[in-house]
Design a protein around this motif. Sequence first.
Motif, mmCIF file in Angstrom:
data_model
loop_
_atom_site.group_PDB
_atom_site.id
_atom_site.type_symbol
_atom_site.label_atom_id
_atom_site.label_comp_id
_atom_site.label_asym_id
_atom_site.label_seq_id
_atom_site.Cartn_x
_atom_site.Cartn_y
_atom_site.Cartn_z
ATOM 1 N N ALA A 24 0.838 -1.202 0.000
ATOM 2 C CA ALA A 24 0.000 0.000 0.000
ATOM 3 C C ALA A 24 0.872 1.252 0.000
ATOM 4 C CB ALA A 24 -0.913 -0.007 1.227
ATOM 5 N N ALA A 25 1.932 1.238 0.802
ATOM 6 C CA ALA A 25 2.822 2.395 0.881
ATOM 7 C C ALA A 25 3.517 2.648 -0.450
ATOM 8 C CB ALA A 25 3.857 2.181 1.987
ATOM 9 N N LEU A 26 3.873 1.575 -1.129
ATOM 10 C CA LEU A 26 4.507 1.731 -2.440
ATOM 11 C C LEU A 26 3.570 2.441 -3.398
ATOM 12 C CD1 LEU A 26 6.842 1.213 -4.372
ATOM 13 C CD2 LEU A 26 5.930 -1.086 -4.760
ATOM 14 N N ASP A 27 2.310 2.065 -3.397
ATOM 15 C CA ASP A 27 1.318 2.744 -4.239
ATOM 16 C C ASP A 27 1.215 4.225 -3.884
ATOM 17 O OD1 ASP A 27 0.414 0.880 -6.052
ATOM 18 O OD2 ASP A 27 -1.179 0.125 -4.769
ATOM 19 N N VAL A 28 1.112 4.499 -2.588
ATOM 20 C CA VAL A 28 0.902 5.875 -2.127
ATOM 21 C C VAL A 28 2.146 6.732 -2.376
ATOM 22 C CG1 VAL A 28 0.496 7.323 -0.095
ATOM 23 C CG2 VAL A 28 -0.830 5.214 -0.411
ATOM 24 N N PHE A 29 3.320 6.245 -1.952
ATOM 25 C CA PHE A 29 4.549 7.026 -2.104
ATOM 26 C C PHE A 29 4.904 7.257 -3.571
ATOM 27 C CE2 PHE A 29 6.072 5.279 2.217
ATOM 28 C CZ PHE A 29 5.582 6.383 2.886
ATOM 29 N N SER A 30 4.692 6.251 -4.412
ATOM 30 C CA SER A 30 5.053 6.401 -5.824
ATOM 31 C C SER A 30 4.105 7.349 -6.547
ATOM 32 C CB SER A 30 5.072 5.039 -6.526
ATOM 33 O OG SER A 30 3.787 4.458 -6.557
ATOM 34 N N ALA A 65 11.674 3.835 4.773
ATOM 35 C CA ALA A 65 13.041 3.322 4.868
ATOM 36 C C ALA A 65 13.103 1.861 4.449
ATOM 37 C CB ALA A 65 13.566 3.485 6.287
ATOM 38 N N GLU A 66 12.122 1.064 4.863
ATOM 39 C CA GLU A 66 12.134 -0.350 4.485
ATOM 40 C C GLU A 66 11.872 -0.515 2.992
ATOM 41 O OE1 GLU A 66 10.292 -4.669 5.797
ATOM 42 O OE2 GLU A 66 10.415 -3.009 7.219
ATOM 43 N N LEU A 67 10.978 0.290 2.444
ATOM 44 C CA LEU A 67 10.724 0.233 1.001
ATOM 45 C C LEU A 67 11.985 0.557 0.208
ATOM 46 C CD1 LEU A 67 7.242 1.943 0.442
ATOM 47 C CD2 LEU A 67 7.851 -0.424 -0.057
ATOM 48 N N ILE A 68 12.676 1.603 0.609
ATOM 49 C CA ILE A 68 13.878 2.024 -0.102
ATOM 50 C C ILE A 68 14.969 0.964 0.000
ATOM 51 C CG2 ILE A 68 15.794 3.662 -0.049
ATOM 52 C CD1 ILE A 68 13.393 4.740 -1.506
ATOM 53 N N GLU A 69 15.108 0.347 1.177
ATOM 54 C CA GLU A 69 16.122 -0.691 1.349
ATOM 55 C C GLU A 69 15.840 -1.864 0.420
ATOM 56 O OE1 GLU A 69 18.150 -3.446 4.853
ATOM 57 O OE2 GLU A 69 16.644 -1.945 5.363
ATOM 58 N N ARG A 70 14.573 -2.262 0.336
ATOM 59 C CA ARG A 70 14.197 -3.345 -0.575
ATOM 60 C C ARG A 70 14.442 -2.935 -2.025
ATOM 61 N NH1 ARG A 70 8.704 -6.545 1.036
ATOM 62 N NH2 ARG A 70 9.258 -7.144 3.172
ATOM 63 N N LEU A 71 14.080 -1.703 -2.338
ATOM 64 C CA LEU A 71 14.231 -1.209 -3.703
ATOM 65 C C LEU A 71 15.686 -1.218 -4.138
ATOM 66 C CD1 LEU A 71 13.303 0.231 -6.289
ATOM 67 C CD2 LEU A 71 13.341 2.378 -5.016
ATOM 68 N N LEU A 72 16.580 -0.866 -3.233
ATOM 69 C CA LEU A 72 17.988 -0.790 -3.592
ATOM 70 C C LEU A 72 18.515 -2.148 -4.039
ATOM 71 C CD1 LEU A 72 20.315 1.279 -3.697
ATOM 72 C CD2 LEU A 72 21.049 0.396 -1.487
ATOM 73 N N TYR A 73 18.120 -3.204 -3.343
ATOM 74 C CA TYR A 73 18.563 -4.542 -3.749
ATOM 75 C C TYR A 73 18.054 -4.878 -5.143
ATOM 76 C CZ TYR A 73 20.219 -5.508 0.992
ATOM 77 O OH TYR A 73 20.909 -5.472 2.174
ATOM 78 N N ILE A 74 16.801 -4.546 -5.426
ATOM 79 C CA ILE A 74 16.228 -4.800 -6.752
ATOM 80 C C ILE A 74 16.957 -3.974 -7.803
ATOM 81 C CG2 ILE A 74 14.149 -4.537 -8.182
ATOM 82 C CD1 ILE A 74 12.498 -4.977 -5.625
ATOM 83 N N TRP A 75 17.204 -2.719 -7.475
ATOM 84 C CA TRP A 75 17.783 -1.776 -8.430
ATOM 85 C C TRP A 75 19.223 -2.116 -8.784
ATOM 86 C CZ3 TRP A 75 13.592 -0.159 -9.981
ATOM 87 C CH2 TRP A 75 13.454 0.994 -10.753
ATOM 88 N N SER A 110 10.255 2.388 -9.629
ATOM 89 C CA SER A 110 11.007 3.379 -10.389
ATOM 90 C C SER A 110 10.541 4.790 -10.056
ATOM 91 C CB SER A 110 10.857 3.115 -11.891
ATOM 92 O OG SER A 110 11.609 4.041 -12.637
ATOM 93 N N ARG A 111 9.227 4.975 -9.979
ATOM 94 C CA ARG A 111 8.687 6.307 -9.664
ATOM 95 C C ARG A 111 9.022 6.717 -8.234
ATOM 96 N NH1 ARG A 111 4.449 4.363 -13.004
ATOM 97 N NH2 ARG A 111 3.240 3.648 -11.217
ATOM 98 N N LEU A 112 9.023 5.746 -7.312
ATOM 99 C CA LEU A 112 9.403 6.038 -5.934
ATOM 100 C C LEU A 112 10.837 6.555 -5.887
ATOM 101 C CD1 LEU A 112 8.908 5.844 -2.843
ATOM 102 C CD2 LEU A 112 9.758 3.497 -2.963
ATOM 103 N N PHE A 113 11.730 5.871 -6.573
ATOM 104 C CA PHE A 113 13.130 6.267 -6.613
ATOM 105 C C PHE A 113 13.274 7.645 -7.263
ATOM 106 C CE2 PHE A 113 17.530 6.112 -8.156
ATOM 107 C CZ PHE A 113 18.182 5.645 -7.029
#
Length: 209
Positions: A24-30, A65-75, A110-113
């Motif tokens: 849900a946070a990914l949807d909202v933040f992005s 912070a947790e979303l970004i940490e997960r995103l970094l590994y994917i990225w 991608s949009r979150l980043f």
Amino acid sequence: MAKASEAKGKTRIQIEKTEKILAAALDVFSTYGFRGSTIDQVAQKAGLSKPNLFYYYDSKDAIHAELIERLLYIWLDPLHQLNPEGEPIEEICSYVKRKLEMARDYPRESRLFANEILQGAPRINTLIAGPLKSLVDEKTTVIQSWIDADRIAETDPYHLLFSIWSTTQHYADFDSQVQTLLPSERIKNRFQDAAAHLDRMFRKSLSPH
């Protein structure tokens, strides 16, 4: 700090609730960016009460912070796969393909980043200056060795990576524009067409002769 996400021996329900909150946070933040998003929006999107959400995370910052940490590994994964022992042009074009596939498969990430970078990266600068920079320095050294060996054309390794990021992530961050501007019959195959175009473009520009 995250609460339930850091606890050992989480129950199945705790894991499911944590994942629901993060999705849900990914949807909202992005969509709205960090500053434009609220805990209430995340809770509503997750179908949870605000007190229930606070059992798992004590702040918007903790979720982000947790979303970004997960995103970094994917990225970072596609760049990790750039093999110094491989054929240079094939390795770089394969990297371009992987980045475009990420734009297709992870548009919200991608949009979150992108939103964070546009705000000056206040919450992710440590990650950029740490793991990302270390990896970029490592891979640009590899690319420079290919240039020095005349295995690819003279180019700036850092700006080559920046160009790859901008041309591939465009199809996530500006997908609504892409779909609006393309002829309707080409929208469905836009990623396949983009992949073919970018492959031709980078192969031609990197060819040493």
